[in-house]
Design a protein around this motif. Structure first.
Motif, PDB file in Angstrom:
ATOM      1  N   LEU A 165      -6.995  47.181 -25.743  1.00 23.06           N
ATOM      2  CA  LEU A 165      -7.693  47.223 -24.648  1.00 23.06           C
ATOM      3  C   LEU A 165      -7.418  45.979 -23.812  1.00 23.06           C
ATOM      4  CD1 LEU A 165     -10.968  48.587 -26.148  1.00 23.06           C
ATOM      5  CD2 LEU A 165      -9.403  49.890 -24.809  1.00 23.06           C
ATOM      6  N   TRP A 168      -4.119  46.408 -22.160  1.00 24.05           N
ATOM      7  CA  TRP A 168      -4.273  47.434 -20.963  1.00 24.05           C
ATOM      8  C   TRP A 168      -4.894  46.760 -19.845  1.00 24.05           C
ATOM      9  CZ3 TRP A 168      -8.266  51.761 -21.347  1.00 24.05           C
ATOM     10  CH2 TRP A 168      -7.849  52.758 -20.256  1.00 24.05           C
ATOM     11  N   ALA A 169      -5.965  45.930 -20.166  1.00 19.45           N
ATOM     12  CA  ALA A 169      -6.663  45.502 -18.923  1.00 19.45           C
ATOM     13  C   ALA A 169      -5.787  44.274 -18.259  1.00 19.45           C
ATOM     14  CB  ALA A 169      -7.850  44.439 -19.299  1.00 19.45           C
ATOM     15  N   ARG A 177     -11.889  48.139 -17.970  1.00 18.63           N
ATOM     16  CA  ARG A 177     -11.194  47.997 -19.165  1.00 18.63           C
ATOM     17  C   ARG A 177     -11.220  46.569 -19.734  1.00 18.63           C
ATOM     18  NH1 ARG A 177      -7.625  50.209 -15.195  1.00 18.63           N
ATOM     19  NH2 ARG A 177      -6.770  51.929 -15.731  1.00 18.63           N
TER      20      ARG A 177
END
Length: 874
Positions: A165, A168-169, A177
């Motif tokens: 995560l 991804w952010a 996110r």
């Protein structure tokens, strides 16, 4: 014709999902096959979590700070509770939980690697992600951790989720996110202790971003703030706990030992060369554990973290880190590894590395190994231009990565596990004895079983027996009377072959033949101690009963069931509280009604069992209290002590029903050099998290110290065959119904004087009284005597002397028939005026001044005192 780009991407995505599904299926094979049988034995931590789950399901106890884990790690308790309801009460629900989390880790490894490699070609990202997932799937080390059923292995999945995560952010932005990444960070805090180091990992990633991609960090700094804010909000309950109770932040390490993870600096390590040498040795073992061998707690067959091929990938990626240090895919996992190793380096003072302490490292290692193999693939594939050849290369790499682990799994299941079951020593070491004893009782759940207290409070046995005897309650009613429902004609008594075998919690095992738990009709009834006569009947029962040896798979006798007619008087109603007490805790929420022990005469070097009787009042207690028990000498020093939770947590105070009387049992070891004298039993309740005693009031309490004080114990003086009471008194002299005067001698400056006569004295002389006592009953208080020289009853004594009877062996330590001598001296004042004076003797309780009645030849004496004689001063 070429397929459209979007269709090609869709096909590629489906192929990737299919490959990832196959990898997860392979991971399931490593983790699920023969799960109930392997690993061998139970585990006390797993059983503790199960007991907490039952307390939630059956009694509504919603745990936050889980005492057995010294941490706010409640999530696994709820998960195990749900799985236990869906499956059974055994170790399977916990193992299913950790297996599921292990599979999730394998799933999360792909997106974590994918997003860390943002900016790289998609083909390379897919390959690295799949190889990282495969690395985690076939790691025998990770698979074994996933089989344990312990509360900590889900940490690996949550760490992997956090990496996914966050990367991804970082790659795709979006406040939601970042918020999800913050939620993952918060979730980790409620899973396992090393999660407290994850903020340090993220801080290092931010520092790396400031160096490697400052412009990007400037544009995304708000995202990191959102991550931190969400994590802080969701972790707020734990943060409040740590702020208000700082001990809770480090309590697990504080409670550890040199071998179980205590702070390394607390121990003398000169035998290992000192702290620095110890750390170097641990680091050396850790480096080997990446891919060579791992010999330490919670490992299997010395398997390292990585299978051989993936260890090659890890070595390859080391060069990539040196070449591309600015790339997050290489730098972030490398920065995280030493931080997540820190917990293990500073825990324990033995030269070993601990698999549970190092679990947080595994996701980063798997990611790096997958990236390393993907990097290795590029030059190898470039040398093979044809597709068929590349497929063959992929098959070779796949076989090299999977087959050694499959061979290890087969060896583990077909050779290691059967060998452990066949080895009698495994049973003791791996707690398999607990499992096998419990299963024997569960084979016939309709019978009535008498289980030793010490067996039942082994968490493995209490947890497993809950499958048939789920309701735990006291067998003592609100009036302190034993109440047991009607039992079948026959009773079976369980005796372990070695009741003193090691316990999981490292507490010294005890076996007291008076203490039992009755399991029958779905209930585990917590019994008060058997009486002395009943213990004798138990011995006769065992001698005449039919016996059945309980034999484990190593063909070793691990216990015996003794079955015979149920003794009718063992469970007949009776008053169980031998010595009543008056003590109310926490404003009357809990009362201590009394205690019992085998003998209030203490023996040096002996282990003494003390049973306390508690009663919750109008509602169940609001928290789990620890009970402390100490033995003090008259100087107020604790010469023996213990502290524990009721039934070692198997019957915590939060599930005590209002009104029922709960008997808790405690052991104190007395010193070998215990002096003769009186001793005080001291007990109370303790709030573990708040590091304070619970307030208490009542007749038998000291509210200032929040303790119950019972000065009823003693080490009796040895019999004195040469005891000489002296001259019998001229009349039968008695104080109350507790003390008889059996000897009375009086001298004036060494010259004998007759009791009751008149004699002359001079100012400055000393009057000495030698008095011998015999206790008619146990005195209820510590009494003192007074010797008064009075000119008139209406004025204070002209001279007086006071003495505590028995001196260092006060009267409350006396028992019926004890004979003691005291001597008191009364100095006549130098300015004593001529005249006639009366000499009086009395006994009183110094705290109230209340005198014991004085009786001469059956006649009560005025003012509760004896006239010893008349003194004339000229």
């Amino acid at each position: 014709m070429h397929k459209p780009a979007h269709e090609s991407r869709r096909v590629t995505a489906l192929q990737t999902l299919l490959l990832l599904a196959l990898i997860v299926a392979l991971a399931a094979v490593f983790r699920l096959v023969d799960l109930e049988r392997a690993p061998v034995g139970g585990h006390g931590d797993v059983a503790w979590v199960g007991i907490n789950a039952l307390d939630w399901l059956d009694n509504g106890v919603r745990p936050f700070y889980v005492r057995e884990m010294y941490a706010p790690e409640f999530i696994v308790v709820y998960v195990v509770g749900i799985l236990a309801e869906l499956t059974e009460i055994s170790f399977l629900p916990s193992r299913l939980m950790t297996v599921t989390s292990g599979l999730l880790m394998v799933v999360f490894l792909f997106p974590a690697t994918w997003w860390l490699l943002d900016g790289q070609p998609d083909r390379f990202r897919r390959r690295a992600g799949l190889l990282a997932a495969l690395s985690g799937a076939v790691s025998l080390h990770a698979a074994y951790l996933s089989r344990l059923g312990m509360e900590s292995p889900p940490f690996m999945a949550v760490v992997t989720l956090l990496v996914w995560l966050t990367a991804w952010a970082w790659a795709r932005h979006g406040w939601w996110r970042w918020a999800l990444a913050g939620a993952a960070l918060a979730l980790a805090q409620y899973i396992y202790l090393p999660a407290r180091l994850l903020p340090v990992v993220l801080a290092l990633w931010i520092v790396h971003a400031a160096w490697a991609d400052r412009d990007r960090l400037r544009s995304l700094w708000r995202g990191w703030v959102i991550l931190a804010a969400v994590a802080c909000v969701l972790t707020l309950p734990a943060l409040i706990l740590f702020i208000t109770t700082p001990e809770a932040f480090t309590s697990r390490a504080d409670a550890g030992s040199a071998a179980t993870g205590g702070w390394i600096w607390k121990y003398d390590m000169r035998g290992e060369g000192g702290l620095i040498v110890m750390l170097i040795k641990k680091i050396s073992l850790t480096l080997q554990a990446f891919g060579i061998a791992w010999d330490g707690p919670y490992t299997v067959m010395d398997q390292p973290m990585l299978a051989p091929l993936f260890f090659v990938g890890l070595l390859v990626v080391v060069g990539a880190v040196i070449r591309w240090p600015r790339h997050a895919a290489y730098a972030w996992p490398v920065l995280a590894i030493p931080v997540m190793l820190f917990t293990d380096l500073i825990s324990g003072a033995v030269v070993e590395i601990h698999a549970l302490h190092q679990m947080g490292v595994l996701p980063f290692v798997f990611i790096l190994s997958g990236i390393g193999l993907a990097l290795l693939w590029e030059p190898l594939a470039a040398r093979i231009p044809r597709t068929r050849g590349r497929l063959a290369l992929g098959g070779v790499i796949l076989a090299a990565g999977v087959l050694p682990s499959l061979a290890g799994l087969v060896h583990y299941l077909d050779d290691v596990i059967p060998g452990q079951y066949a080895d009698p020593e495994t049973g003791w070491r791996e707690e398999q004895i607990d499992v096998d004893l419990s299963r024997r009782l569960l084979d016939e759940p309709d019978r009535a079983y008498l289980v030793p207290y010490e067996e039942y409070n082994r968490s493995n046995i209490a947890w497993l027996l809950s499958d048939a005897f789920r309701t735990r309650r006291s067998a003592i009613d609100a009036a302190g009377i034993l109440r047991v429902p009607a039992l079948p004609d026959d009773l079976s008594v369980l005796i372990a072959a070695d009741p003193f075998r090691p316990r999981h919690d490292a507490r010294a095992p005890q076996f007291d033949r008076r203490l039992w738990v009755l399991c029958y009709d779905g209930e585990a009834l917590l019994l008060p101690p058997l009486t002395v006569d009943q213990v004798g009947e138990l011995d006769r029962f065992l001698n005449t009963a039919q016996t059945e040896a309980i034999i484990d798979r190593s063909d070793t006798t691990i216990g015996t069931l003794y079955t015979g007619p149920t003794p009718p008087d063992w469970f007949a109603p009776r008053d169980v509280i031998e010595f009543p007490l008056d003590a109310s805790f926490h404003g009357g929420d809990i009362r201590l009604l009394g205690y019992t022990l085998p003998d209030r005469d203490l023996t040096p070097g002996a282990l003494t069992t003390i049973t306390l009787f508690w009663q919750a009042q109008e509602k169940r207690p609001g928290e789990d209290y620890e009970i402390f028990v100490q033995v003090w000498n008259d100087a107020g020093w604790a010469i023996a002590s213990t502290h524990d939770f009721p039934y070692d947590g198997m019957y915590r105070s939060r599930i005590w029903d209002p009104g029922e009387v709960v008997a808790t049992h405690h052991w104190v070891m007395l010193p070998d050099d215990l002096p003769f004298g009186r001793y005080t039993l001291v007990t109370g309740l303790y709030r573990l998290l708040h590091n304070e005693r619970v307030s208490v009031s009542g007749v038998d309490t000291d509210p200032g110290q929040n303790i119950v004080r019972v000065p009823d114990l003693r080490r009796p003086l040895p019999p004195d065959p040469a005891f000489d009471p002296g001259t019998p008194p001229p009349q039968v002299m008695q104080f109350g119904d507790v003390l008889d005067v059996i000897g009375l001698d009086m001298t004036l400056d060494g010259v004998d004087q007759a009791v009751g006569d008149t004699f002359e004295a001079q100012p400055g002389q000393t009057l000495t009284l030698a008095i011998a006592w015999e206790a008619l009953a146990r005195p209820p208080q510590d009494y003192s005597l007074f010797l008064h020289l009075s000119a008139d009853d209406d004025i204070p004594p002209t001279a007086q002397a006071d003495l505590t009877l028995g001196g260092g062996y006060p009267t409350r330590a006396w028992r019926s028939g004890d004979r003691m001598r005291d001597q008191v001296a009364l100095a006549l004042p130098a300015d004593l005026q001529p005249g006639t004076y009366t000499l009086w003797l009395g006994v009183y309780f110094w705290q109230t001044g209340e005198r014991l009645p004085a009786v001469v030849d059956g006649s009560p004496q005025p003012d509760a005192r004896f006239r010893l004689g008349t003194v004339t001063v000229r």
